[in-house]
Write a protein that holds these residues in place. Structure first.
Motif, PDB file in Angstrom:
ATOM      1  N   TRP A 100      -0.984  11.414  11.400  1.00  0.00           N
ATOM      2  CA  TRP A 100      -1.552  11.623  10.058  1.00  0.00           C
ATOM      3  C   TRP A 100      -2.349  10.386   9.641  1.00  0.00           C
ATOM      4  N   ARG A 101      -3.268  10.594   8.708  1.00  0.00           N
ATOM      5  CA  ARG A 101      -4.174   9.518   8.308  1.00  0.00           C
ATOM      6  C   ARG A 101      -3.840   9.090   6.872  1.00  0.00           C
ATOM      7  N   PRO A 102      -2.950   8.104   6.739  1.00  0.00           N
ATOM      8  CA  PRO A 102      -2.448   7.757   5.406  1.00  0.00           C
ATOM      9  C   PRO A 102      -3.530   7.172   4.487  1.00  0.00           C
ATOM     10  N   VAL A 103      -3.446   7.562   3.237  1.00  0.00           N
ATOM     11  CA  VAL A 103      -4.314   6.997   2.202  1.00  0.00           C
ATOM     12  C   VAL A 103      -3.514   7.050   0.900  1.00  0.00           C
ATOM     13  N   LEU A 104      -3.769   6.107  -0.004  1.00  0.00           N
ATOM     14  CA  LEU A 104      -3.038   6.084  -1.267  1.00  0.00           C
ATOM     15  C   LEU A 104      -3.280   7.386  -2.038  1.00  0.00           C
ATOM     16  N   PRO A 132       1.419   5.550 -12.690  1.00  0.00           N
ATOM     17  CA  PRO A 132       1.674   5.779 -14.120  1.00  0.00           C
ATOM     18  C   PRO A 132       3.101   5.352 -14.476  1.00  0.00           C
ATOM     19  N   GLU A 133       3.251   4.498 -15.472  1.00  0.00           N
ATOM     20  CA  GLU A 133       4.560   4.083 -15.989  1.00  0.00           C
ATOM     21  C   GLU A 133       5.414   3.349 -14.962  1.00  0.00           C
ATOM     22  N   ARG A 134       4.789   2.843 -13.876  1.00  0.00           N
ATOM     23  CA  ARG A 134       5.618   2.260 -12.832  1.00  0.00           C
ATOM     24  C   ARG A 134       4.871   1.190 -12.046  1.00  0.00           C
ATOM     25  N   VAL A 135       5.597   0.135 -11.687  1.00  0.00           N
ATOM     26  CA  VAL A 135       5.047  -0.912 -10.828  1.00  0.00           C
ATOM     27  C   VAL A 135       5.995  -1.089  -9.648  1.00  0.00           C
ATOM     28  N   VAL A 136       5.459  -1.082  -8.430  1.00  0.00           N
ATOM     29  CA  VAL A 136       6.268  -1.352  -7.245  1.00  0.00           C
ATOM     30  C   VAL A 136       5.824  -2.700  -6.696  1.00  0.00           C
ATOM     31  N   VAL A 137       6.761  -3.660  -6.652  1.00  0.00           N
ATOM     32  CA  VAL A 137       6.445  -4.983  -6.108  1.00  0.00           C
ATOM     33  C   VAL A 137       6.610  -4.914  -4.595  1.00  0.00           C
ATOM     34  N   LEU A 138       5.543  -5.202  -3.857  1.00  0.00           N
ATOM     35  CA  LEU A 138       5.565  -5.084  -2.400  1.00  0.00           C
ATOM     36  C   LEU A 138       6.009  -6.396  -1.769  1.00  0.00           C
ATOM     37  N   ASP A 139       6.893  -6.278  -0.792  1.00  0.00           N
ATOM     38  CA  ASP A 139       7.377  -7.470  -0.086  1.00  0.00           C
ATOM     39  C   ASP A 139       6.388  -7.877   0.995  1.00  0.00           C
ATOM     40  N   ARG A 189       5.165   8.105   1.965  1.00  0.00           N
ATOM     41  CA  ARG A 189       4.643   9.472   1.819  1.00  0.00           C
ATOM     42  C   ARG A 189       5.669  10.346   1.083  1.00  0.00           C
ATOM     43  N   LYS A 190       6.953  10.165   1.446  1.00  0.00           N
ATOM     44  CA  LYS A 190       8.004  10.945   0.772  1.00  0.00           C
ATOM     45  C   LYS A 190       8.090  10.612  -0.714  1.00  0.00           C
ATOM     46  N   GLU A 191       7.785   9.360  -1.072  1.00  0.00           N
ATOM     47  CA  GLU A 191       7.768   8.964  -2.495  1.00  0.00           C
ATOM     48  C   GLU A 191       6.571   9.565  -3.220  1.00  0.00           C
ATOM     49  N   GLY A 192       5.584  10.041  -2.440  1.00  0.00           N
ATOM     50  CA  GLY A 192       4.369  10.594  -3.045  1.00  0.00           C
ATOM     51  C   GLY A 192       3.304   9.537  -3.294  1.00  0.00           C
ATOM     52  N   TRP A 193       3.485   8.323  -2.743  1.00  0.00           N
ATOM     53  CA  TRP A 193       2.533   7.232  -2.979  1.00  0.00           C
ATOM     54  C   TRP A 193       1.417   7.239  -1.947  1.00  0.00           C
ATOM     55  N   HIS A 245      -3.619  -6.953  -5.679  1.00  0.00           N
ATOM     56  CA  HIS A 245      -2.993  -8.268  -5.537  1.00  0.00           C
ATOM     57  C   HIS A 245      -2.858  -8.893  -6.918  1.00  0.00           C
ATOM     58  N   ASP A 246      -1.641  -9.313  -7.240  1.00  0.00           N
ATOM     59  CA  ASP A 246      -1.348  -9.920  -8.534  1.00  0.00           C
ATOM     60  C   ASP A 246      -1.432 -11.437  -8.360  1.00  0.00           C
ATOM     61  N   ARG A 247      -2.522 -12.011  -8.872  1.00  0.00           N
ATOM     62  CA  ARG A 247      -2.722 -13.453  -8.681  1.00  0.00           C
ATOM     63  C   ARG A 247      -1.716 -14.265  -9.483  1.00  0.00           C
ATOM     64  N   VAL A 248      -1.324 -13.738 -10.645  1.00  0.00           N
ATOM     65  CA  VAL A 248      -0.393 -14.475 -11.499  1.00  0.00           C
ATOM     66  C   VAL A 248       0.973 -14.614 -10.822  1.00  0.00           C
ATOM     67  N   ARG A 249       1.444 -13.517 -10.200  1.00  0.00           N
ATOM     68  CA  ARG A 249       2.771 -13.549  -9.583  1.00  0.00           C
ATOM     69  C   ARG A 249       2.710 -13.849  -8.084  1.00  0.00           C
ATOM     70  N   GLY A 250       1.504 -13.880  -7.524  1.00  0.00           N
ATOM     71  CA  GLY A 250       1.345 -14.173  -6.103  1.00  0.00           C
ATOM     72  C   GLY A 250       1.954 -13.110  -5.212  1.00  0.00           C
ATOM     73  N   THR A 251       1.759 -11.840  -5.582  1.00  0.00           N
ATOM     74  CA  THR A 251       2.346 -10.758  -4.783  1.00  0.00           C
ATOM     75  C   THR A 251       1.450  -9.523  -4.847  1.00  0.00           C
ATOM     76  N   ASP A 252       1.645  -8.632  -3.859  1.00  0.00           N
ATOM     77  CA  ASP A 252       0.927  -7.352  -3.908  1.00  0.00           C
ATOM     78  C   ASP A 252       1.757  -6.338  -4.694  1.00  0.00           C
ATOM     79  N   LEU A 253       1.048  -5.463  -5.409  1.00  0.00           N
ATOM     80  CA  LEU A 253       1.714  -4.452  -6.240  1.00  0.00           C
ATOM     81  C   LEU A 253       1.135  -3.075  -5.955  1.00  0.00           C
ATOM     82  N   LEU A 254       1.973  -2.057  -6.080  1.00  0.00           N
ATOM     83  CA  LEU A 254       1.479  -0.683  -6.185  1.00  0.00           C
ATOM     84  C   LEU A 254       1.617  -0.296  -7.655  1.00  0.00           C
TER      85      LEU A 254
END
Lengths: 372, 94
Positions: B13-17, B37-44, B88-92, B25-34
């Motif tokens: 499969w060809r994944p895409v957001l 709506p109403e939600r932030v996922v902090v990526l490790d 993909r299961k999360e729907g992201w 990329h969150d420059r203030v926190r130095g991390t990548d984020l997804l």
């Protein structure tokens, strides 16, 4: 300029805020009895300009905000809304429109979508048209149906928000079916918060404990039926549950609210609290407001807490509850939230809930007039 | 766990957001984020780097190949398909 009063030292330097609630205007075509905006609304002529809002978004992005909710009132009443969406998107903010749906036509939505809008939250009052319009105090149901269809056609994520109260809790199944029918990705079932205008209608809005119990059971059944396919959010009725809400995720901890006139508050209702000396974006940088202002430090952390909060394990969960509710019910914003069963003032809330349970014929809603 | 073969559904499969999901990329926190709506996922750590390759053109096998070149010592083939499937299961991702 006179020097501002020295703020109390917060226990820890606050981390950056995540979210900005931008109340673009207090004007609204709806007159919902449960409206939590202040009794005294900001006039249209007192609203921030396009340039001022753009600067707010820029400063918010630089401060670490990643989400903004363009709200009101009805944000669609701002003619410059596409410019504001573009400014927020340009500042790196994920931009959600919070709307009644009234005034959301095909061309308007296309403009907003093109400007960088990411998602829409649409309010609904009841699944039955006549009842919905009685609660909203205005013709609005057809506009909402159309808005939901257009949002889905545009491919934007759709959240449906229903404020729950005595007049619609028994129709929870209908509300959820309606939201599903409209193609919602998320349904927020938010029990009324008795702030601003809503406090005037408390007797007409406060549900009976039996209603809440039935509704909660229905939500559990829907969650089971829907699996994870649709997010179903239940914002608990704190008074009936006798449980303090984790208001705003803690005072000055997660988000900022900017009112239509540029007043910055830790929560949308905090403008009513005495002695807060709320700062304004037209006088101060958002970064100073977040870190240094008296308003944002007043109830930050735990050092302000009275007993029984101070020694209670729940303080890390509910952050001491809602300051605005403590003030509204006791006249003292530093009291433990009377919603909490452990609060010395909880008998006040018990009396309100008992009153709702005993009342067979709740009063009609008091509707507010328009914004000039 | 063994790595899936290149021809398996997990690799083709060809994944895409998904619509409404933003990788930032969150420059203030130095991390990548997804952002959703109403939600932030902090990526490790390297998760943001993996998702930046998910352009709807590359299939999972191609994403794995590219990451293996960049990070020869990392267990890319064993972990990345599973990670993408979870999102993909999360729907992201779609």
């Amino acid at each position: 300029m006179t020097a501002p009063p020295a703020p109390p030292t917060p226990p820890h330097p606050p981390g950056p805020p995540w979210a900005l609630l931008a109340e673009l205007t207090h004007a609204c075509p709806l007159r919902c009895g449960y409206c939590s905006n202040p009794v005294e609304l900001v006039s249209r002529s007192g609203e921030l300009s396009t340039e001022q809002w753009s600067e707010v978004f820029r400063q918010a992005g630089a401060l670490g905000v990643v989400h903004t909710h363009l709200s009101g009132g009805e944000p669609l009443l701002r003619r410059d809304l596409p410019d504001l969406v573009a400014a927020a998107d340009g500042a790196g903010l994920y931009t959600q429109l919070v709307t009644s749906g009234v005034g959301l036509g095909e061309r308007r939505l296309a403009e907003l979508n093109g400007a960088g809008l990411r998602s829409v939250q649409l309010s609904v009052q009841h699944a039955d048209r006549v009842t919905a319009e009685r609660i909203a105090g205005a013709r609005s149901f057809t506009a909402k149906e159309r808005a939901a269809r257009l949002i889905r056609e545009a491919g934007l994520p759709l959240g449906v928000n229903a404020v729950l109260h005595r007049g619609n809790l028994d129709d929870l199944d209908g509300l959820i079916r309606l939201a599903l029918d409209w193609g919602a990705d998320r349904i927020e079932l938010a029990n009324t918060q008795y702030h601003g205008w809503a406090a005037r209608n408390r007797a007409g809005l406060l549900p009976t404990p039996a209603q809440v119990e039935r509704a909660r059971a229905r939500v559990a059944r829907w969650r089971e039926r829907l699996g994870g396919t649709l997010e179903l959010v239940w914002v608990a009725p704190d008074l009936v549950d006798a449980t303090a809400k984790p208001c705003m995720g803690g005072w000055g901890a997660v988000s900022l609210t900017v009112a239509p006139d540029g007043t910055v508050l830790p929560c949308p209702a905090a403008g009513t609290l005495p002695g807060l000396d709320p700062p304004n974006v037209t006088h101060r940088e958002l970064a100073w407001i977040w870190r240094e202002s008296r308003a944002f430090n007043a109830f930050r952390g735990e050092s302000w807490m009275p007993e029984p909060c101070r020694g209670c394990a729940l303080r890390t969960v509910d952050h001491g509850g809602c300051r605005c509710q403590a003030y509204a019910l006791t006249g003292d914003a530093t009291r433990t939230d009377p919603a909490c069963r452990h609060a010395p003032d909880h008998p006040l809330v018990e009396a309100l809930v008992q009153g709702a349970a005993d009342c067979a014929d709740p009063p009609a809603y008091v509707y507010r007039g328009g914004v000039r | 766990m063994t790595a899936a073969s290149p021809a398996s559904p997990a690799m083709s499969w060809r994944p895409v957001l998904a619509r409404g999901v933003v990788l930032r990329h969150d420059r203030v926190r130095g991390t990548d984020l997804l952002l959703l709506p109403e939600r932030v996922v902090v990526l490790d750590g390297s998760a943001g780097g993996v998702l930046r390759l998910c352009d709807g053109v590359r299939d999972v096998a191609a994403v794995v190949t590219e990451l293996a070149v960049r990070h020869p010592a990392a267990p890319v083939a064993a972990e990345v398909p599973e990670f993408l499937n979870r999102l993909r299961k999360e729907g992201w991702l779609r």
